[in-house]
Scaffold this motif. Structure first.
Motif, PDB file in Angstrom:
ATOM      1  N   GLY A 257      41.659  48.885  44.139  1.00 40.20           N
ATOM      2  CA  GLY A 257      41.530  47.953  43.016  1.00 40.20           C
ATOM      3  C   GLY A 257      41.846  46.545  43.452  1.00 40.20           C
ATOM      4  O   GLY A 257      41.595  46.163  44.592  1.00 40.20           O
ATOM      5  N   TYR A 258      42.440  45.764  42.533  1.00 43.10           N
ATOM      6  CA  TYR A 258      42.718  44.374  42.848  1.00 43.10           C
ATOM      7  C   TYR A 258      44.122  44.002  42.375  1.00 43.10           C
ATOM      8  O   TYR A 258      44.736  44.673  41.541  1.00 43.10           O
ATOM      9  CB  TYR A 258      41.687  43.437  42.225  1.00 43.10           C
ATOM     10  CG  TYR A 258      41.665  43.407  40.710  1.00 43.10           C
ATOM     11  CD1 TYR A 258      42.529  42.566  39.993  1.00 43.10           C
ATOM     12  CD2 TYR A 258      40.786  44.194  39.992  1.00 43.10           C
ATOM     13  CE1 TYR A 258      42.509  42.528  38.608  1.00 43.10           C
ATOM     14  CE2 TYR A 258      40.750  44.161  38.597  1.00 43.10           C
ATOM     15  CZ  TYR A 258      41.615  43.336  37.917  1.00 43.10           C
ATOM     16  OH  TYR A 258      41.608  43.309  36.543  1.00 43.10           O
ATOM     17  N   VAL A 259      44.630  42.916  42.951  1.00 42.27           N
ATOM     18  CA  VAL A 259      45.901  42.331  42.543  1.00 42.27           C
ATOM     19  C   VAL A 259      45.662  40.838  42.332  1.00 42.27           C
ATOM     20  O   VAL A 259      45.076  40.160  43.178  1.00 42.27           O
ATOM     21  CB  VAL A 259      47.009  42.597  43.585  1.00 42.27           C
ATOM     22  CG1 VAL A 259      46.583  42.124  44.963  1.00 42.27           C
ATOM     23  CG2 VAL A 259      48.306  41.940  43.174  1.00 42.27           C
ATOM     24  N   VAL A 260      46.052  40.345  41.168  1.00 43.10           N
ATOM     25  CA  VAL A 260      45.812  38.945  40.809  1.00 43.10           C
ATOM     26  C   VAL A 260      46.703  38.039  41.657  1.00 43.10           C
ATOM     27  O   VAL A 260      47.867  38.353  41.947  1.00 43.10           O
ATOM     28  CB  VAL A 260      46.084  38.740  39.305  1.00 43.10           C
ATOM     29  CG1 VAL A 260      46.001  37.247  38.943  1.00 43.10           C
ATOM     30  CG2 VAL A 260      45.087  39.531  38.479  1.00 43.10           C
TER      31      VAL A 260
ATOM     32  N   GLU B  59      40.691  35.885  35.687  1.00 45.15           N
ATOM     33  CA  GLU B  59      40.513  34.441  35.506  1.00 45.15           C
ATOM     34  C   GLU B  59      40.878  33.657  36.760  1.00 45.15           C
ATOM     35  O   GLU B  59      40.351  32.584  37.007  1.00 45.15           O
ATOM     36  CB  GLU B  59      41.355  33.953  34.322  1.00 45.15           C
ATOM     37  CG  GLU B  59      40.894  34.475  32.970  1.00 45.15           C
ATOM     38  CD  GLU B  59      39.499  33.983  32.606  1.00 45.15           C
ATOM     39  OE1 GLU B  59      39.157  32.823  32.950  1.00 45.15           O
ATOM     40  OE2 GLU B  59      38.742  34.748  31.999  1.00 45.15           O
ATOM     41  N   VAL B  60      41.808  34.202  37.531  1.00 46.77           N
ATOM     42  CA  VAL B  60      42.208  33.528  38.766  1.00 46.77           C
ATOM     43  C   VAL B  60      41.813  34.411  39.940  1.00 46.77           C
ATOM     44  O   VAL B  60      41.280  35.508  39.769  1.00 46.77           O
ATOM     45  CB  VAL B  60      43.726  33.252  38.773  1.00 46.77           C
ATOM     46  CG1 VAL B  60      44.082  32.272  37.679  1.00 46.77           C
ATOM     47  CG2 VAL B  60      44.520  34.540  38.608  1.00 46.77           C
ATOM     48  N   GLY B  61      42.068  33.923  41.144  1.00 46.68           N
ATOM     49  CA  GLY B  61      41.692  34.672  42.325  1.00 46.68           C
ATOM     50  C   GLY B  61      42.386  36.024  42.409  1.00 46.68           C
ATOM     51  O   GLY B  61      43.465  36.230  41.832  1.00 46.68           O
ATOM     52  N   PHE B  62      41.773  36.932  43.155  1.00 46.33           N
ATOM     53  CA  PHE B  62      42.342  38.272  43.281  1.00 46.33           C
ATOM     54  C   PHE B  62      42.113  38.797  44.693  1.00 46.33           C
ATOM     55  O   PHE B  62      41.122  38.476  45.350  1.00 46.33           O
ATOM     56  CB  PHE B  62      41.716  39.233  42.262  1.00 46.33           C
ATOM     57  CG  PHE B  62      40.235  39.428  42.441  1.00 46.33           C
ATOM     58  CD1 PHE B  62      39.738  40.478  43.201  1.00 46.33           C
ATOM     59  CD2 PHE B  62      39.323  38.544  41.869  1.00 46.33           C
ATOM     60  CE1 PHE B  62      38.375  40.650  43.375  1.00 46.33           C
ATOM     61  CE2 PHE B  62      37.955  38.716  42.046  1.00 46.33           C
ATOM     62  CZ  PHE B  62      37.479  39.770  42.804  1.00 46.33           C
ATOM     63  N   ALA B  63      43.068  39.594  45.150  1.00 42.13           N
ATOM     64  CA  ALA B  63      42.942  40.304  46.410  1.00 42.13           C
ATOM     65  C   ALA B  63      42.534  41.738  46.130  1.00 42.13           C
ATOM     66  O   ALA B  63      42.775  42.265  45.042  1.00 42.13           O
ATOM     67  CB  ALA B  63      44.261  40.272  47.176  1.00 42.13           C
ATOM     68  N   LEU B  64      41.912  42.382  47.107  1.00 39.73           N
ATOM     69  CA  LEU B  64      41.587  43.803  46.994  1.00 39.73           C
ATOM     70  C   LEU B  64      42.650  44.625  47.717  1.00 39.73           C
ATOM     71  O   LEU B  64      43.261  44.160  48.681  1.00 39.73           O
ATOM     72  CB  LEU B  64      40.213  44.092  47.594  1.00 39.73           C
ATOM     73  CG  LEU B  64      39.005  43.500  46.862  1.00 39.73           C
ATOM     74  CD1 LEU B  64      37.723  43.852  47.611  1.00 39.73           C
ATOM     75  CD2 LEU B  64      38.931  43.976  45.423  1.00 39.73           C
ATOM     76  N   TYR B  65      42.843  45.851  47.235  1.00 40.79           N
ATOM     77  CA  TYR B  65      43.799  46.742  47.882  1.00 40.79           C
ATOM     78  C   TYR B  65      43.237  48.152  47.948  1.00 40.79           C
ATOM     79  O   TYR B  65      42.322  48.531  47.208  1.00 40.79           O
ATOM     80  CB  TYR B  65      45.143  46.749  47.137  1.00 40.79           C
ATOM     81  CG  TYR B  65      45.149  47.589  45.871  1.00 40.79           C
ATOM     82  CD1 TYR B  65      45.409  48.963  45.921  1.00 40.79           C
ATOM     83  CD2 TYR B  65      44.881  47.022  44.625  1.00 40.79           C
ATOM     84  CE1 TYR B  65      45.399  49.735  44.766  1.00 40.79           C
ATOM     85  CE2 TYR B  65      44.873  47.785  43.474  1.00 40.79           C
ATOM     86  CZ  TYR B  65      45.125  49.145  43.549  1.00 40.79           C
ATOM     87  OH  TYR B  65      45.105  49.911  42.409  1.00 40.79           O
ATOM     88  N   MET B  66      43.805  48.954  48.835  1.00 41.95           N
ATOM     89  CA  MET B  66      43.580  50.395  48.873  1.00 41.95           C
ATOM     90  C   MET B  66      44.930  51.059  49.115  1.00 41.95           C
ATOM     91  O   MET B  66      45.639  50.710  50.063  1.00 41.95           O
ATOM     92  CB  MET B  66      42.601  50.789  49.985  1.00 41.95           C
ATOM     93  CG  MET B  66      42.214  52.263  49.946  1.00 41.95           C
ATOM     94  SD  MET B  66      41.047  52.752  51.260  1.00 41.95           S
ATOM     95  CE  MET B  66      42.172  52.895  52.660  1.00 41.95           C
ATOM     96  N   LYS B  67      45.305  51.990  48.250  1.00 41.04           N
ATOM     97  CA  LYS B  67      46.613  52.645  48.310  1.00 41.04           C
ATOM     98  C   LYS B  67      46.460  54.002  48.976  1.00 41.04           C
ATOM     99  O   LYS B  67      46.032  54.978  48.362  1.00 41.04           O
ATOM    100  CB  LYS B  67      47.197  52.788  46.913  1.00 41.04           C
ATOM    101  CG  LYS B  67      48.642  53.261  46.901  1.00 41.04           C
ATOM    102  CD  LYS B  67      49.206  53.252  45.492  1.00 41.04           C
ATOM    103  CE  LYS B  67      50.675  53.655  45.497  1.00 41.04           C
ATOM    104  NZ  LYS B  67      51.231  53.641  44.109  1.00 41.04           N
ATOM    105  N   ALA B  68      46.804  54.067  50.252  1.00 35.52           N
ATOM    106  CA  ALA B  68      46.650  55.294  51.023  1.00 35.52           C
ATOM    107  C   ALA B  68      47.991  56.003  51.154  1.00 35.52           C
ATOM    108  O   ALA B  68      48.984  55.628  50.535  1.00 35.52           O
ATOM    109  CB  ALA B  68      46.070  54.972  52.392  1.00 35.52           C
TER     110      ALA B  68
END
Length: 546
Positions: free
Chosen positions: A428-431, A473-482
């Motif tokens: 998913g993503y983290v703002v 609304e603001v930038g976001f990073a992507l993540y993967m939780k393994a």
């Protein structure tokens, strides 16, 4: 059947062929009716030194020119514009060579999709005619895609960047360079008369044939220095400092060919697991029925098969073709091609496979093999399984920790590949400015599909491979939780990882052999070896966040 091609066990029955009488002669063998001459430093149409003449039923370049002379170059242009066509002609080299190329190999060419033909080198695509290099590709102030030899040291000696047919292992090569020359293919020319053929489908594709051998594929034609696709133009014959004759110049104008919903089908399979399959939808664009055959060509043709070797399509109708992939030579990337119908009226689909001998560890493919199999022209920083985990960027990568929406509409994220331990894996993503994880989906576990954790196009929970979502609304990073830790595109996010970069980001301009805008590939690492293919995603409609 053309000699030199590897064909599967299918018969190669042609589409209902056009009548031979529909071929039209462009050169009458007597004079240059319908053609115009352009010589360097002369007004268009003027040839005061008679460099171009008709002799013995052929267009003869430099027939009476003194071998000690320094000669200008030029083109002879047919007056009509063509878009979809099959052009065939014969050429042979004569004795004389002239300065400024007197000490070099003989050179000329056939030019198509040409404009501004008042120039010696019109904006165009060239079928190179050159000793040992006939059938090579040159883009002159225009652009397009073709396929490169991934191991240049294995290519024959010759001019230009080494190319390779995609069904024989060539990898997609992006454009963007004027006078790009792609060559070093196997040689098929010989002394005496040679038969050159070009099969062109507007801006979609072209094939260069020489003496019955397919030498090069190219397509996706567009203008280099201005907007728009390149779909038509004039045909020219070159004179470039060597005595040459052209004869039997004929053309067959073509209907729109069969089309498919994809030009590349990528599959993966483990040797002792069930055969993987994919589907292709073929459509007949004409108002009358067509009966056609299917054949598989290329170096790994025996690893692919279809459920049928022929089909009949009514006017405007579609049908599905199922393709199976089974590794036959162990781990690695497999390449072949599916020909539906004839080169004139049919279509070609590139087949790519990723074969594994067993699950996980050193059995897994390198990220570079994966992007090649997916039709993405991209250098990921190396061809080995393990990549650099310390450098800020590797290969064609970019340092983009956060994304933002590029245009109106939703964002889309697609799972392209997964080679990791089994188990459901959230992503998913983290703002920006927070640490809260917003889950978009999960890579599915391997309960229903045994190799769901070791494949291309891995399934998500719920059966999909794609998630659409509204951008924050603001930038976001992507993540993967393994299992071991959570990986982020932003290396500053808190993580238990023991490597500085747990994700790599690469801009993507083509996917599946088709152009794509505002797209990035993200490869996640969930351990420490830096293979960055534990989860590989394509995210679309994004740009780097400020």
């Amino acid at each position: 059947m053309h000699p030199g091609l590897v064909i599967s066990a299918f018969s190669c029955v042609a589409l209902t062929a056009m009548a031979e009488s529909e071929w039209r002669t462009l050169f009458n063998g007597k004079d240059l009716s319908g053609w115009s001459v352009t010589i360097d430093k002369q007004k268009p149409g003027e040839d005061p030194d008679h460099l171009v003449q008709v002799r013995d039923g052929a267009i003869h370049m430099y027939p009476d020119t003194d071998p000690s002379a320094t000669v200008p170059f030029g083109v002879v242009t047919y007056d009509k514009i063509f878009s979809r066509f099959h052009l065939a002609l014969e050429y042979r080299w004569m004795e004389k060579k002239f300065n400024p190329r007197k000490t070099q190999i003989r050179d000329a060419g056939v030019i198509y999709h040409a404009s501004e033909t008042n120039k010696v080198w019109p904006d165009s695509i060239e079928y190179q005619i050159q000793e040992g290099d006939s059938g090579d590709i040159v883009f002159i102030d225009e652009d397009g895609l073709t396929w490169a030899q991934p191991q240049p040291d294995l290519a024959p000696e010759g001019q230009g960047d080494p190319g390779l047919l995609p069904e024989n292992g060539g990898t997609l090569r992006g454009g963007g360079k004027n006078y790009a020359y792609i060559g070093r293919f196997p040689e098929y020319d010989h002394a005496g008369w040679n038969r050159a053929e070009v099969i062109v489908q507007a801006g979609e594709s072209a094939e260069h044939w020489l003496n019955g051998h397919l030498r090069a594929r190219l397509g996706g034609f567009h203008h280099l220095n201005r907007e728009g696709t390149l779909t038509k133009g004039k045909i020219c014959l070159q004179l470039e400092g060597a005595e040459i004759q052209y004869r039997n110049v004929e053309i067959l104008e073509l209907d729109e060919p069969l089309s498919t919903n994809k030009t590349l089908l990528s599959l993966s399979a483990v040797e002792d697991k069930p055969v993987r399959q994919g589907t292709i939808t073929a459509t007949n664009p004409l108002d009358h029925p067509l009966s056609t055959s299917l054949s598989i060509t290329g170096k790994d043709a025996d690893a692919f098969s279809t459920t049928t070797n022929s089909m009949s399509l009514g006017g405007g109708k579609s049908a599905e073709v199922t393709v199976h992939f089974k590794p036959v030579r162990g781990a690695g990337r497999y390449s072949a091609g599916l020909r539906i119908g004839t080169p004139d009226q049919g279509t070609f689909v590139l087949l790519q496979g990723i074969g594994l001998e067993a699950f996980e560890g050193k059995n897994e493919p390198a990220l570079q093999e994966i992007v090649h199999a997916l039709g993405i022209p991209l250098k990921v920083g190396g061809t080995k399984l393990e990549l650099d985990t310390k450098a800020d960027v590797i290969g064609d990568g970019v340092a983009v920790p956060y994304f933002a929406k590029a245009e109106n509409g939703k964002l889309k994220i697609t799972a392209l590949a997964r080679f990791s331990p089994p188990g459901a894996t959230p992503f998913g993503y983290v703002v920006k400015g927070t640490t809260e994880l917003s889950e978009l989906g999960k890579l599915a576990d391997s309960t229903d599909v045994a190799d769901a954790h070791q494949c291309l196009h891995p399934p998500l929970e719920g059966g999909s491979m794609t998630v659409e979502f509204e951008a924050p609304e603001v930038g976001f990073a992507l993540y993967m939780k393994a299992r071991q830790y959570t990986s982020f595109t932003d290396p500053a996010q808190p993580s238990e990882a023991k490597i500085p970069h747990t994700a790599r980001v690469f801009p993507v301009t083509h996917f599946g052999g088709q152009p794509i805008a505002n797209a990035y590939l993200v490869g996640f690492e969930e351990a420490a070896n830096g293979d960055y293919q534990d989860g590989v995603f394509l995210i679309e409609n994004v740009k780097p966040a400020p």
